[in-house]
Design an enzyme around this catalytic site. Structure first.
Site, PDB file in Angstrom:
ATOM      1  CD  GLU A 279       0.779   8.822   7.352  1.00 21.02           C
ATOM      2  OE1 GLU A 279       1.706   9.203   6.606  1.00 21.02           O
ATOM      3  OE2 GLU A 279      -0.233   8.223   6.920  1.00 21.02           O
TER       4      GLU A 279
ATOM      5  CE1 TYR B 253      -4.386   9.789   1.530  1.00 20.49           C
ATOM      6  CE2 TYR B 253      -3.658  12.058   1.348  1.00 20.49           C
ATOM      7  CZ  TYR B 253      -3.459  10.717   1.110  1.00 20.49           C
ATOM      8  OH  TYR B 253      -2.324  10.303   0.476  1.00 20.49           O
TER       9      TYR B 253
END
Length: 362
Positions: free
Chosen positions: A293, A286
């Site tokens: 991103e 994660y």
């Protein structure tokens, strides 16, 4: 010549269906307990009134009992539970009228017949009330339909992300680093499909098909679709960047564990290795996905500034243009905040599913 056998202190109590024996021996080793011809035979090594020795005794019960006693050894004593063959109240424990010297009532558990009947009646009433409460709960006529829908949804998503992961892995082994730069053109259609279908997760939560919290699902779905449709989908210059490979790869690995876990949960199956992976794999993946991103946003900012794409020009007399690149800088801060919030949510879920179980106090 062997001396007389040592007998431990034994305390007893009864209910209509059970007999309870508490043997006063600590540090019991090698207990040998059996019932033959309605006689309980006991022999064990332990520390009793005569020190550390072998203790033994026999009890012939007043009425027939089941031949399989249940034994529970603790550090300070040994407890034996014997089932009566018929539910009734005994006037004494042993067939012989004179009580053996080593045997005494267990006043910690002792009840007279009327109290025992009250206890039995309360337990039966509790069972009846439980059945009544369960019968009052309205049955969902669409339960099986919802379950079938959730199984199919999770299966389709699992197959979609599996295709993405396998395709990218094979291309990585064949083409090496060259596979980084055309990931979008090869994988984007399937990723578009999976991420568009993922909108159903918000609907599932809104209409109550699943009980998962709405906000974490919205945050993750909005973040991914913003990257996929707005940043990557609208800028051809970003589609050939190596960072696209890492974004898609991290997303797909996470879902390889999440969707089959939910699919099996829908049909009441729990596979412990999969449960562990579901609530552990996200710990490295994660943050890495969030970092990829963020890199994608940083790389897109100069391109949006140069092209002016999605910039908003306000009408005169203000004559001000709000650059989309400026909004991306704000979004970058929100991205890390969202990663933190989702990380905390997933950590709580991990503690709930993998943490130590709390024992109920008696």
């Amino acid at each position: 010549m062997a001396g007389p056998s040592l007998r431990p202190h034994v305390h007893w109590a009864q209910r209509h269906r059970e007999l309870y024996l508490r043997v006063e021996l600590s540090d019991v080793q090698h207990p040998d307990i059996a019932i033959t011809d309605n006689v309980l035979h006991f022999k064990a090594q332990g520390h009793g009134a005569k020190g550390d020795n072998i203790y033994e005794f026999q009890i012939e019960f007043l009425e027939p009992v089941e031949p399989k006693p249940v034994c529970r050894v603790t550090q300070r004593q040994l407890n034996i539970t014997v089932q009566k063959k018929e539910s009734n109240w005994w006037e004494r424990l042993t067939k012989q009228e004179k009580r053996p010297l080593f045997l005494a009532p267990d006043f910690d558990r002792w009840l007279d017949e009327s109290d025992a009947e009250m206890e039995l009646k309360e337990k039966e009433e509790e069972k009846i009330n439980k059945v009544k409460i369960e019968s009052r709960v309205p049955k969902d006529p669409f339960k099986h339909l919802k379950k079938g829908y959730l199984v199919m949804y999770n299966l389709v998503q699992f197959l979609g992300f599996s295709w993405i992961f396998v395709n990218m892995t094979v291309r990585l082994f064949i083409l090496g680093k060259d596979s980084f730069y055309d990931t979008f053109h090869t994988i984007a259609d399937m990723m578009y499909f999976c991420q568009t279908l993922a909108l159903m997760e918000i609907m599932n939560s809104l209409i109550g098909i699943v009980r998962s919290p709405l906000i974490p699902a919205v945050m993750q779905l909005f973040g991914r679709n913003f990257i996929l449709f707005v940043v990557l989908g609208s800028l051809e210059e970003m589609q050939s960047k190596a960072v696209v490979f890492f974004i898609f790869y991290f997303w797909s690995i996470i879902e390889l564990f999440r969707y089959p876990y939910y699919m099996l949960s829908c049909i009441g199956i729990e596979w412990k290795p999969l449960t562990w992976l579901r609530y552990t794999a996200w710990i490295p993946l994660y943050p890495l996905g969030g970092l990829a991103e963020a890199v994608c946003i940083v790389q897109s900012i100069p391109i949006f500034s140069e092209t002016g794409k999605f910039s908003l020009g306000l009408p005169n007399p203000l004559n001000v243009t709000i650059q989309f690149s400026f909004l991306l800088q704000i979004y970058l801060i929100a991205l890390f905040l969202g990663v933190f919030l989702n990380f905390r949510h997933l950590y709580k879920q991990r503690k709930q599913h993998l943490g130590p179980k709390k024992r109920k106090m008696k």
